[in-house]
Design a protein around this motif. Structure first.
Motif, PDB file in Angstrom:
ATOM      1  N   GLY A 126       0.823  -1.201   0.000  1.00  0.00           N
ATOM      2  CA  GLY A 126       0.000   0.000   0.000  1.00  0.00           C
ATOM      3  C   GLY A 126       0.858   1.254   0.000  1.00  0.00           C
ATOM      4  N   THR A 127       1.743   1.330   0.995  1.00  0.00           N
ATOM      5  CA  THR A 127       2.595   2.518   1.141  1.00  0.00           C
ATOM      6  C   THR A 127       4.046   2.092   1.272  1.00  0.00           C
ATOM      7  N   VAL A 128       4.901   2.731   0.508  1.00  0.00           N
ATOM      8  CA  VAL A 128       6.344   2.579   0.737  1.00  0.00           C
ATOM      9  C   VAL A 128       6.825   3.848   1.425  1.00  0.00           C
ATOM     10  N   ILE A 129       7.570   3.668   2.510  1.00  0.00           N
ATOM     11  CA  ILE A 129       8.222   4.801   3.158  1.00  0.00           C
ATOM     12  C   ILE A 129       9.720   4.605   2.991  1.00  0.00           C
ATOM     13  N   ILE A 130      10.360   5.623   2.458  1.00  0.00           N
ATOM     14  CA  ILE A 130      11.800   5.519   2.209  1.00  0.00           C
ATOM     15  C   ILE A 130      12.527   6.232   3.337  1.00  0.00           C
ATOM     16  N   GLY A 131      13.289   5.467   4.114  1.00  0.00           N
ATOM     17  CA  GLY A 131      13.954   6.037   5.289  1.00  0.00           C
ATOM     18  C   GLY A 131      13.329   5.435   6.541  1.00  0.00           C
ATOM     19  N   SER A 132      14.086   5.432   7.639  1.00  0.00           N
ATOM     20  CA  SER A 132      13.578   4.827   8.873  1.00  0.00           C
ATOM     21  C   SER A 132      13.891   5.697  10.085  1.00  0.00           C
ATOM     22  N   LEU A 184       5.544  -0.600   3.878  1.00  0.00           N
ATOM     23  CA  LEU A 184       6.898  -1.150   3.748  1.00  0.00           C
ATOM     24  C   LEU A 184       7.880  -0.009   3.955  1.00  0.00           C
ATOM     25  N   ILE A 185       8.750  -0.166   4.942  1.00  0.00           N
ATOM     26  CA  ILE A 185       9.789   0.826   5.200  1.00  0.00           C
ATOM     27  C   ILE A 185      11.089   0.307   4.613  1.00  0.00           C
ATOM     28  N   LEU A 186      11.703   1.113   3.766  1.00  0.00           N
ATOM     29  CA  LEU A 186      12.972   0.724   3.143  1.00  0.00           C
ATOM     30  C   LEU A 186      14.082   1.610   3.681  1.00  0.00           C
ATOM     31  N   GLU A 187      15.062   1.016   4.296  1.00  0.00           N
ATOM     32  CA  GLU A 187      16.178   1.750   4.889  1.00  0.00           C
ATOM     33  C   GLU A 187      17.468   1.308   4.220  1.00  0.00           C
ATOM     34  N   ALA A 188      18.248   2.279   3.744  1.00  0.00           N
ATOM     35  CA  ALA A 188      19.491   1.949   3.052  1.00  0.00           C
ATOM     36  C   ALA A 188      20.534   1.374   4.006  1.00  0.00           C
ATOM     37  N   GLY A 189      20.483   1.807   5.259  1.00  0.00           N
ATOM     38  CA  GLY A 189      21.518   1.415   6.208  1.00  0.00           C
ATOM     39  C   GLY A 189      21.168   0.139   6.950  1.00  0.00           C
ATOM     40  N   VAL A 190      21.993  -0.159   7.938  1.00  0.00           N
ATOM     41  CA  VAL A 190      21.807  -1.366   8.744  1.00  0.00           C
ATOM     42  C   VAL A 190      21.493  -0.969  10.179  1.00  0.00           C
ATOM     43  N   ARG A 191      21.306  -1.965  11.012  1.00  0.00           N
ATOM     44  CA  ARG A 191      20.977  -1.721  12.419  1.00  0.00           C
ATOM     45  C   ARG A 191      22.247  -1.434  13.214  1.00  0.00           C
ATOM     46  N   VAL A 192      22.137  -0.470  14.117  1.00  0.00           N
ATOM     47  CA  VAL A 192      23.212  -0.201  15.078  1.00  0.00           C
ATOM     48  C   VAL A 192      22.722  -0.679  16.430  1.00  0.00           C
ATOM     49  N   LYS A 193      23.511  -1.429  17.142  1.00  0.00           N
ATOM     50  CA  LYS A 193      23.092  -1.936  18.456  1.00  0.00           C
ATOM     51  C   LYS A 193      22.981  -0.772  19.431  1.00  0.00           C
ATOM     52  N   GLY A 238      17.944   6.388  11.591  1.00  0.00           N
ATOM     53  CA  GLY A 238      18.343   7.666  11.022  1.00  0.00           C
ATOM     54  C   GLY A 238      19.154   8.536  11.960  1.00  0.00           C
ATOM     55  N   SER A 239      19.077   9.833  11.722  1.00  0.00           N
ATOM     56  CA  SER A 239      19.937  10.757  12.459  1.00  0.00           C
ATOM     57  C   SER A 239      19.526  10.950  13.905  1.00  0.00           C
ATOM     58  N   THR A 240      18.385  10.388  14.318  1.00  0.00           N
ATOM     59  CA  THR A 240      18.066  10.445  15.743  1.00  0.00           C
ATOM     60  C   THR A 240      18.991   9.530  16.541  1.00  0.00           C
ATOM     61  N   LEU A 241      19.794   8.725  15.859  1.00  0.00           N
ATOM     62  CA  LEU A 241      20.806   7.948  16.578  1.00  0.00           C
ATOM     63  C   LEU A 241      21.827   8.871  17.215  1.00  0.00           C
ATOM     64  N   HIS A 242      22.090  10.017  16.572  1.00  0.00           N
ATOM     65  CA  HIS A 242      23.171  10.856  17.083  1.00  0.00           C
ATOM     66  C   HIS A 242      22.728  12.245  17.524  1.00  0.00           C
ATOM     67  N   TRP A 243      21.454  12.546  17.435  1.00  0.00           N
ATOM     68  CA  TRP A 243      21.034  13.918  17.689  1.00  0.00           C
ATOM     69  C   TRP A 243      21.116  14.284  19.168  1.00  0.00           C
ATOM     70  N   GLY A 244      21.091  15.604  19.421  1.00  0.00           N
ATOM     71  CA  GLY A 244      21.187  16.065  20.801  1.00  0.00           C
ATOM     72  C   GLY A 244      19.832  16.147  21.488  1.00  0.00           C
ATOM     73  N   ILE A 267       3.780   6.616  -2.193  1.00  0.00           N
ATOM     74  CA  ILE A 267       5.186   6.636  -1.772  1.00  0.00           C
ATOM     75  C   ILE A 267       5.450   7.861  -0.915  1.00  0.00           C
ATOM     76  N   ILE A 268       6.098   7.618   0.214  1.00  0.00           N
ATOM     77  CA  ILE A 268       6.444   8.701   1.128  1.00  0.00           C
ATOM     78  C   ILE A 268       7.964   8.735   1.255  1.00  0.00           C
ATOM     79  N   VAL A 269       8.550   9.844   0.869  1.00  0.00           N
ATOM     80  CA  VAL A 269      10.003   9.967   0.938  1.00  0.00           C
ATOM     81  C   VAL A 269      10.368  10.611   2.270  1.00  0.00           C
ATOM     82  N   ALA A 270      11.034   9.852   3.118  1.00  0.00           N
ATOM     83  CA  ALA A 270      11.393  10.322   4.475  1.00  0.00           C
ATOM     84  C   ALA A 270      12.879  10.081   4.681  1.00  0.00           C
ATOM     85  N   ALA A 271      13.671  10.471   3.722  1.00  0.00           N
ATOM     86  CA  ALA A 271      15.073  10.041   3.671  1.00  0.00           C
ATOM     87  C   ALA A 271      16.044  11.119   4.130  1.00  0.00           C
ATOM     88  N   GLY A 272      15.553  12.109   4.877  1.00  0.00           N
ATOM     89  CA  GLY A 272      16.442  13.211   5.240  1.00  0.00           C
ATOM     90  C   GLY A 272      16.452  14.231   4.116  1.00  0.00           C
TER      91      GLY A 272
END
Lengths: 157, 549, 351
Positions: free
Chosen positions: B4-10, B31-40, B95-101, B291-296
């Motif tokens: 139904g919906t593809v979201i690009i970015g996580s 369906l969420i498509l993320e270019a990167g991998v998981r960080v523990k 995404g960038s919330t991994l490192h944000w302040g 399609i929803i582009v949420a890729a930064g």
């Protein structure tokens, strides 16, 4: 979500440190407090110190080598110079500019991977309190709870 | 594959939209498509490593520095050489919330009317009042601790968690600001707090969090960029909640999926995406109704630019050559000077700022560029661990602490305005470590005008330092790192002026949306993430209530 | 009351509190094993229910430790009192009247849910006490009676010697920083009222039923149904939710709950380290698990004996490290098994 604990595949194959090695490393950790007249109760950190050593090895297998050889190095140094002079050398005989890259000497390795890291850990566990603050980077100060004292020195108080 | 919906970015935008869609329709196909991998995250050993080295496990997933004469890097910069991408964003699950302040400010009403007020740029197609309730929802989503009594902005609900009181170190700057007649307030910060008890006799304010959460509250540990508790919002921890039990049968998340282009059906309709799988190297097509582009900001614009067809020869939504243009970010400045004696032994006890001034984030400053002032948690520079590691004696450490060897710092950021010539583009056929085409940044500025403005800023800041007994003479260090990159797919009423409309739908296309800082016509003086989250929740609501495709 | 009598009763109180601590501790490995054996793709509701119970048992452990520290005790967590399975809960050598059954480390199953219900079952229940004590005249108490006796002792000692009972150093207790997951607050114990509140919480969370009277129902309108552990396990057992209008004394009649007892790791019941052949993967993983479990327990013991901060490391490093390995073990086939059984952590203290 279930995530596996981060552990280097080579670390999984390693045997644990011997009690003798851990005791020597512990003595270095205790010596941090002596060196800088810290007033915290160091014995209460022992279990967390042992967990720390395990985790350092789990992240990077070379740490097992740093710990085993560092313990031997420090034991020999203490035997040669006496405890206080040995620790003075370990903690105080530092180059002006912090080195990086491959350590040039066993002393440098012991300083960078044992002494310097134990300093950070000791301060974070509670050693920092000897210098006047009540919270510190790496210390679990506690939550911000209404009606309870703020877990850090508050303005005006 | 058809969804139904593809979201690009996580990142946070994708998470907020997905959550909203699924809550409205538990069977929604997303369906969420993320270019990167998981960080523990929340790993105790990795946390100890971060404590010791300030290295976090997500740092390998950022852009490399620009290539220099001897060292190969990534991306290209044309124009001003210091709009850096290295360290600006994180390409990973969450995404960038991994490192944000976690600094979570609302824009002010005047920010929505930049054109009307200053002649610069364009106005937003809606305003603060329209967005206000979504700001409340966003503050709840991000678990913000803030001052609900702050009079700066009208608000209809309280923050979910109470403000963090000012630190003793803040006191120096707060007192100085008072003397200089500069208003200051509590930093609204994405750190989960502790819920309050609500009873019929003493009910909690609407908006205040009263229910305990599986997510831990901040324990003021002081290692925010790799929080061992997960108390600083990181989208991955919340996406995990959504996927943990497969309770949303239509939701799936795919990592290591690098979207190459959006597949175009006809002029007003897109029909899917093509992505390649990092593991296998295979290309896959996914069909989607929407399609929803949420890729930064930067990657969202680049994706549109490289999705071409005969109807869209310059890229999707790019009929007016606006995609990728009007790039802005926040120049981030640090004023620093010698601090007189420190008898109170003030030291950094926290890792996030608790004191901020929006005094100059005002209508009066808007034409020249409004700016924020932030008291960093280590405003006074003494570093205890370093002092010991250097081998200083106890006595020497004491001298360094209480004497006049320390520096005092004040941080801030300032709004600059978009120019058509400032833009991002794809460098096609040259790929970065993540697998995405590299970025070309074109950015020029009027250096003299900016210097003049910074001199004005400095003149307003000097009295603060003076009131502390410090003499500020040096110019600030300024970073143009692209953390707050924005406006490259800006929102507009008229399709000739922007890329998306008030509903974030790409002009000229019925089923394509962008949710990213890219859509902000301007960013004001503040960090964009809270506004981004509000826009994402609003988009989710709009789509769920039958708006759009 | 003479000084000697006071001291004797105080000592008896501490012995009972220590046992209460061990009772709370002892329920955790069985609940965690059941939880971890659940296949992560299904059984979400049962898993969430078991998890919520396990979280509250940890809270109970902390509350009991706080009471013990409040009255000047030294809670013991060590090799000697580390629970072994199958476990029989006993008091002064006799099984509790309502705990004559063994408690196993075993996979999530209908049988284990029935056992968990029995563990948490509220009194009064019909127990033929005479049958349990054919030799002695003194009846064994139920768990509920056991806690009631503790509370009575606290009341008695505090009344008779007010100011001499709650003498413990408050800095030894675990406060509100440490528990955030819901299911009640962790609070400090400073006097009789806070001690009773702590122990009432322990009992109420185990067996408390929801407000069934129309008045209480109206007061709680709109709130999710809170129920004691017994009722949560009942929901799983009967594969149905309770509704607010249900009679707590009868099975639930609310919305059905999906339970799939086949979607679990087929772990061996009550595995011991000696069950794993030397050098096998299961033995190695189990050894590491037990080392981590022991360190966690030691840090936990430290946390309730004057160093509360150690609890952070115990939980964040210990619990999460253990979970990793437990799951791996439960995927590892039991060497020599013909029934497709997999291994299971054995929760043994290793020095």
């Amino acid at each position: 979500m279930y995530q596996r604990k981060a552990i280097h595949p080579l670390s999984q194959l390693m045997s644990p440190l011997t009690p003798a090695t851990i005791d020597t490393l512990w003595d270095i950790f205790v010596a941090v407090g002596e060196q800088w007249s810290l007033t915290d109760e160091v014995t209460s950190y022992r279990l967390r110190f042992e967990t720390f050593l395990e985790n350092r090895i789990a992240i990077s297998p070379v740490y097992r080598g740093y710990y085993v050889d560092g313990a031997v190095f420090v034991t020999d140094l203490v035997a040669e110079l006496g405890r206080l002079p040995a620790y003075n050398r370990l903690f105080k005989q530092k180059p002006r500019v912090a080195p990086s890259g491959i350590p040039a000497t066993r002393l440098e390795a012991a300083q960078r991977y044992l002494a310097n890291e134990f300093i950070v850990l000791r301060l974070a566990l509670g050693g920092f309190k000897s210098f006047g603050s009540i919270n510190y980077r790496g210390y679990f100060g506690g939550a911000n709870i209404e009606g309870e004292p703020t877990p850090y020195r508050e303005r005006g108080k | 594959m058809k969804v139904g919906t593809v979201i690009i970015g996580s990142g946070v935008a994708a998470t907020a939209v997905a959550q909203t869609l699924l809550k409205a329709d538990s069977q929604a196909s997303v369906l969420i498509l993320e270019a990167g991998v998981r960080v523990k995250t929340k790993d105790y050993g990795l946390w100890e490593h971060y404590l010791l080295t300030r290295q976090a496990p997500y740092e390998q997933y950022t852009d490399l520095p620009y290539t220099t004469r001897d060292i190969k890097g990534e991306n290209k910069i044309a124009g001003a050489a210091d709009v850096t991408l290295n360290g600006a964003r994180v390409f990973a699950y969450g995404g960038s919330t991994l490192h944000w302040g976690g600094w979570s400010f609302r824009l002010k009403p005047e920010d929505f009317y930049l054109k009307t007020n200053t002649g610069n740029g364009i106005d937003w197609p809606f305003d603060y009042d329209d967005l206000e309730r979504f700001y409340c929802d966003a503050e709840s989503h991000l678990a913000i601790s803030g001052d609900s009594a702050d009079p700066l902005l009208p608000r209809s609900r309280a923050y979910p968690f109470r403000k963090f009181p000012f630190t003793a170190m803040d006191g120096v700057i707060a007192d100085a600001m008072e003397q200089a007649n500069i208003l200051y307030s509590h930093m609204p910060i994405a750190r989960r707090g502790v819920p309050v008890h609500s009873s019929p006799a003493a009910p909690a304010q609407p908006g205040a969090s009263t229910e305990p959460s599986r997510h831990a509250p901040c324990q003021t540990t002081g290692t925010c960029k790799y929080c061992p508790f997960g108390a600083r919002y990181a989208a991955c921890n919340y996406l995990d909640d959504l996927t943990e039990w497969n309770e949303w049968p239509g939701l799936s998340v795919r990592l290591g999926a690098v979207v190459d282009r959006i597949i175009i059906d006809r002029k007003r309709k897109v029909k899917g995406v093509t992505f390649w799988d990092r593991e296998t190297g295979d290309l896959h097509d996914v069909e989607a109704d929407r399609i929803i582009v949420a890729a930064g900001a930067i990657e969202s614009a680049k994706l549109l630019l490289r999705s071409i067809s005969t109807d869209w020869p310059s890229g999707l939504g790019n009929g007016y050559d606006l995609v990728g243009r009007y790039l802005v970010t926040h120049p981030y400045f640090i004023f620093e000077t010698k601090f007189p004696a420190n008898p109170k032994r003030l030291q950094a006890e926290m890792d996030f700022p608790t004191l901020v001034s929006r005094h100059f984030d005002s209508r009066a400053e808007q034409e020249r560029g409004k700016f924020l002032l932030v008291a960093p948690p280590d405003a006074i520079s003494f570093n205890l661990a370093e002092a010991l590691q250097k081998g200083h004696s106890r006595q020497k450490v004491e001298e360094l602490l209480v004497g006049d060897a320390n520096r005092v710092r004040l941080h801030g950021m300032i709004e600059v305005f978009g120019q058509a010539g400032n833009r991002v583009k794809n460098i096609l056929n040259d790929y970065n470590r993540i697998g995405l085409p590299m970025t070309q940044v074109e950015y020029t500025r009027d250096d003299r005008a900016f210097e003049e403005r910074m001199a004005e800023v400095q003149s307003k800041v000097v009295p603060i330092f003076a009131a502390m007994g410090a003499n500020l003479t040096e110019k600030p260090t300024i970073s143009w790192r692209a953390d707050h990159a924005a406006s490259v797919c800006r929102m507009s009423k008229k399709e000739t002026e922007g890329v998306v409309d008030a509903d974030l739908r790409v002009h000229g296309i019925d089923n394509l949306y962008v949710i990213s800082n890219a859509v902000f016509p301007n960013i004001g003086a503040v960090n964009p993430t809270l506004t981004l989250t509000a826009l994402a929740l609003r988009l989710g609501e709009h789509l769920s209530s039958g708006g759009g495709a | 009351m003479t000084d000697q009598e006071f001291e004797d009763k105080r000592r008896s109180l501490l012995v009972r509190l220590q046992l209460a601590l061990e009772l709370e501790w002892a329920t955790l490995p069985p609940y965690l094993v059941a939880l971890l054996s659940i296949n992560r793709d299904v059984n979400r509701e049962p898993a969430e229910l078991i998890r919520s119970v396990a979280m509250e048992e940890m809270l109970h452990f902390a509350l009991v430790a706080n009471v013990m520290n409040a009255v000047g005790g030294n809670p013991v967590v060590g090799r000697a009192n580390c629970p072994a399975y199958p476990l029989k809960m006993t008091f002064e050598g006799r099984p509790f009247a309502d705990r004559t059954f063994p408690i196993n480390l075993e996979r999530f199953s209908k049988a284990s849910m029935a056992t968990f219900m029995k563990i948490e079952q509220p009194g009064p229940i019909a127990v033929d006490k005479a049958l349990l004590n054919v030799v002695l005249d003194v009846p064994a108490p139920t768990i509920g009676e056991f806690y009631a006796e503790i509370i009575e002792l606290l009341e008695e000692l505090d009344t008779v010697r007010h100011g001499e009972l709650f003498i413990g150093n408050q800095a030894r207790q675990l406060g509100g920083d440490f528990f955030w997951g819901g299911g009640g607050a962790l609070h400090l114990v400073t006097d009789l009222n806070s001690a009773k509140l702590a122990l009432d919480t322990v009992v109420e969370q185990g067996e408390g039923a929801w407000p069934w009277s129309p008045e209480r129902l109206a007061a709680a309108a709109g709130e999710p149904l809170e129920m004691g552990h017994y009722y949560r396990f009942s929901e799983i057992f009967f594969e149905r939710h309770f509704s607010k209008h249900d009679d707590p004394g009868k099975p639930p009649t609310g919305a059905p709950m999906r339970v799939d007892y086949a979607a679990v790791s087929p772990i061996k019941q009550n595995a011991r380290a000696s069950d794993f052949p030397e050098g096998s993967r299961a033995a190695e993983l189990n050894r590491i698990f037990n080392i981590r479990y022991t360190m966690m327990l030691r840090q936990l013991g430290q946390a309730i004996n004057g160093t509360p901060d150690a609890l952070y490391t115990a939980i964040m490093n210990g619990m999460h490290g253990m979970t990793s390995i437990a799951r791996e073990l439960m995927q590892t086939p039991m060497p020599g098994s013909t029934s497709g059984e997999t291994a299971c952590p054995t929760f043994e203290w290793v020095d």
